[in-house]
Design a protein around this motif. Structure first.
Motif: not given
Lengths: 226, 336
Positions: A184-199
């Protein structure tokens, strides 16, 4: 009151997750149904009005049916959905996840009389807010539940081709979270993907875009893509 | 097993199941008709496939597969579950059986509530009737003078051209009016019982007082004859139905106040189920009563003795039906 899922364990021993509907969509569905009922009474009034005094009798029977049996007929015969509920993506089902039967549909709609007290469904609203699954009194007595229909969402393949084995053994819920991110990540914006991945920094040892790429890689590995 | 492999291995099975649900799950009758032309998953295999699907869903959850897979499986499973565990469609035979036998049995099973409801309705009715016949002035404390004049006007023995108990309107129009009005009262009497029984008690007592008051007043002012001729026919099913609706309401209130050894919600579920079944019977009785009231009670030229005989027969039949109906199969559960 906060977690509105009702979990029902079926005879096969598998848990069904039923997302209970809150008061707002239900009220909107009721308004739509109300307008449809008004229209039915209005139109039949014109038709039967042409028949003279005898037509008044048909009209009274029509009002009776629309008032008491409109929701019963639709819920029992149309898979738990009146037109209003269908428009809002709602459905009435039995407590155990099975379709609502005639008797349950009849009693939950009879008891609207009590839920409407003292005005404007106030009793039903209070009961719905107190109940963990948003049921009004009629629902409780009839053993029914109003749920949101499931909306299927299509998976989209992760934008990364390589697979990467995770550095530590993952628990099942961690795996599920990573796979969900991959799908489901590809549906999100790049910034949000990065923010989640940082977790997940402890797992990937990276931040930002690099972390996103690595997480997709791990998701691919978990999915079995080599 | 990795998710992709799992999906790849079972996908055809799920698709076949989904196709079966789409094309044959909707209507049993349609499915029976098109049996020969169907080449997908055999109907007999469906339950086994459904159980396999449940197992696969449990596996998928346990192994932490993605929501896309588990949601798809849960969606399929939910549809299968709905199909396998749906309540049977009502059948005419069972409906008739319920009216003839199941309903009287259910009424007798709730005899405590029914008796209480009977007393709550008939005691005020008879007391008010007797009091007004004794001292006619009492009626003016119960009704407005306007209302009293209206009642007297409706049952005026000096006006032979008029239909009994009617101002104007055809029988058909009055039938519709009685169905709407009386059945609504019956349903409300039941439903308002949920307020700890108070609603049902209030409705029963008020109705008793009103009916007793009107009857007493008309008797006292000498308009008794047309009134009794009018009500003789439909009084049996109508008044009995109101008493039964009240009893069902009391039962529901009692489930809330005194659940006994059950959980309160289970007790309410049981009270609601029985109450709804009783309301089905009440509906039938009141529609019948409306029919009699509209097409028989209003016939003015019929001699009084025929009207009273018919009224007596209907009272006897109602009582016999409720007391004796379904005696031979006493232990069968009355579920329709």
């Amino acid at each position: 009151m906060l977690d509105t899922y009702r979990e029902v364990v079926t005879p096969e021993g598998v848990a069904l997750h039923l997302p209970a509907a809150g008061p707002v969509p239900r009220a909107l569905a009721w308004v739509i149904d109300f307008l449809i009922r008004m229209a039915m009474v209005f139109v039949s009034g014109i038709v039967f009005g042409l028949l003279g005094r005898g037509g008044f009798g048909f009209q009274a029977v029509m009002v009776f049916l629309v008032y008491w049996f409109y929701p019963v007929l639709f819920e029992a015969m149309w898979n738990g959905r009146t037109p209003g509920k269908r428009a809002l993506g709602l459905r009435v089902i039995a407590n155990n996840g099975a379709p609502v039967g005639w008797l349950a549909a009849f009693s939950r709609n009879l008891l609207r009389v009590v839920d409407m007290l003292p005005f404007g469904y106030a009793t039903g609203l209070v009961a719905g807010l107190l109940d963990p699954w948003g049921r009004r009194l009629g629902d409780m007595v009839a053993g029914t539940l109003v749920v949101h229909d499931a909306r299927p969402h299509e998976p989209s393949p992760a934008p990364v081709k390589h697979a990467l084995a995770p550095s530590v053994a993952l628990r099942p819920y961690e795996q599920a979270a990573l796979v969900a991110f991959g799908e489901r990540g590809p549906h999100l914006t790049e910034a949000r993907q990065a923010e989640l991945a940082d977790l997940a920094e402890p797992l990937t040892g990276a931040r930002g875009t690099a972390a996103v790429t690595r997480l997709y890689g791990i998701a691919n590995w978990l999915l079995g893509r080599r | 097993m990795k998710q992709e492999l799992f999906v790849q291995r079972h996908q055809p099975e799920w698709n076949a199941f989904e196709q079966w649900l789409d094309e044959r799950g909707a209507s049993a009758r349609e499915a029976r008709k098109s049996r020969r032309g169907w080449h997908g998953l055999a109907d007999a295999d469906m339950p086994a496939r459904y159980r396999r699907l449940c197992q696969q869903l449990a596996l998928a959850r346990r192994r932490g597969y993605s929501p896309v897979v588990t949601e798809r499986l849960q969606d399929l499973m939910q549809r299968g579950h709905g199909l396998l565990y749906r309540t049977p469609a009502p059948r005419w035979r069972r409906a008739v059986e319920f009216l003839v036998a199941g309903f009287p049995r259910l009424v007798r099973a709730e005899r405590g509530c029914m008796l209480a409801s009977f007393v709550l309705f008939w005691l005020p009715l008879l007391v008010v009737f007797a009091a007004i016949v004794w001292t006619p002035d009492l009626s003016s404390s119960l009704f407005e003078p306007m209302q009293l004049r209206e009642f007297e006007h409706m049952y005026d023995p000096a006006d032979p051209a008029r239909k009994l108990g009617r101002d104007s309107g055809t029988d058909l129009a009055m039938f519709g009016h009685y169905v709407w009005n009386n059945v609504s009262i019956g349903f409300r009497t039941f439903a308002s019982g949920l307020i700890a029984g108070v609603g049902a008690i209030v409705v029963l007592i008020t109705n008793g007082i009103m009916i007793g008051g009107i009857a007493g007043h008309l008797q006292a002012v000498g308009h008794g004859d047309p009134f009794w001729r009018f009500v003789a026919g439909h009084s049996a099913p109508e008044l009995t139905a109101i008493v039964i609706a009240g009893g069902a309401g009391l039962r529901l209130g009692l489930s809330l106040v005194a659940p006994g050894q059950k959980r309160r919600i289970d007790s309410l579920l049981e009270g609601g189920r029985r109450g709804a079944l009783l309301c089905v019977g009440v509906l039938a009785m009141l529609v019948f009563a409306a029919f009699v009231e509209a097409f028989w009670s209003s016939i003015a030229w019929m001699p009084a003795w025929i009207k009273y005989t018919v009224g007596g027969v209907l009272w006897t039949l109602t009582a016999a039906w409720l007391l004796l109906g379904g005696r031979d199969r006493a232990h069968e559960d009355a579920s329709a």
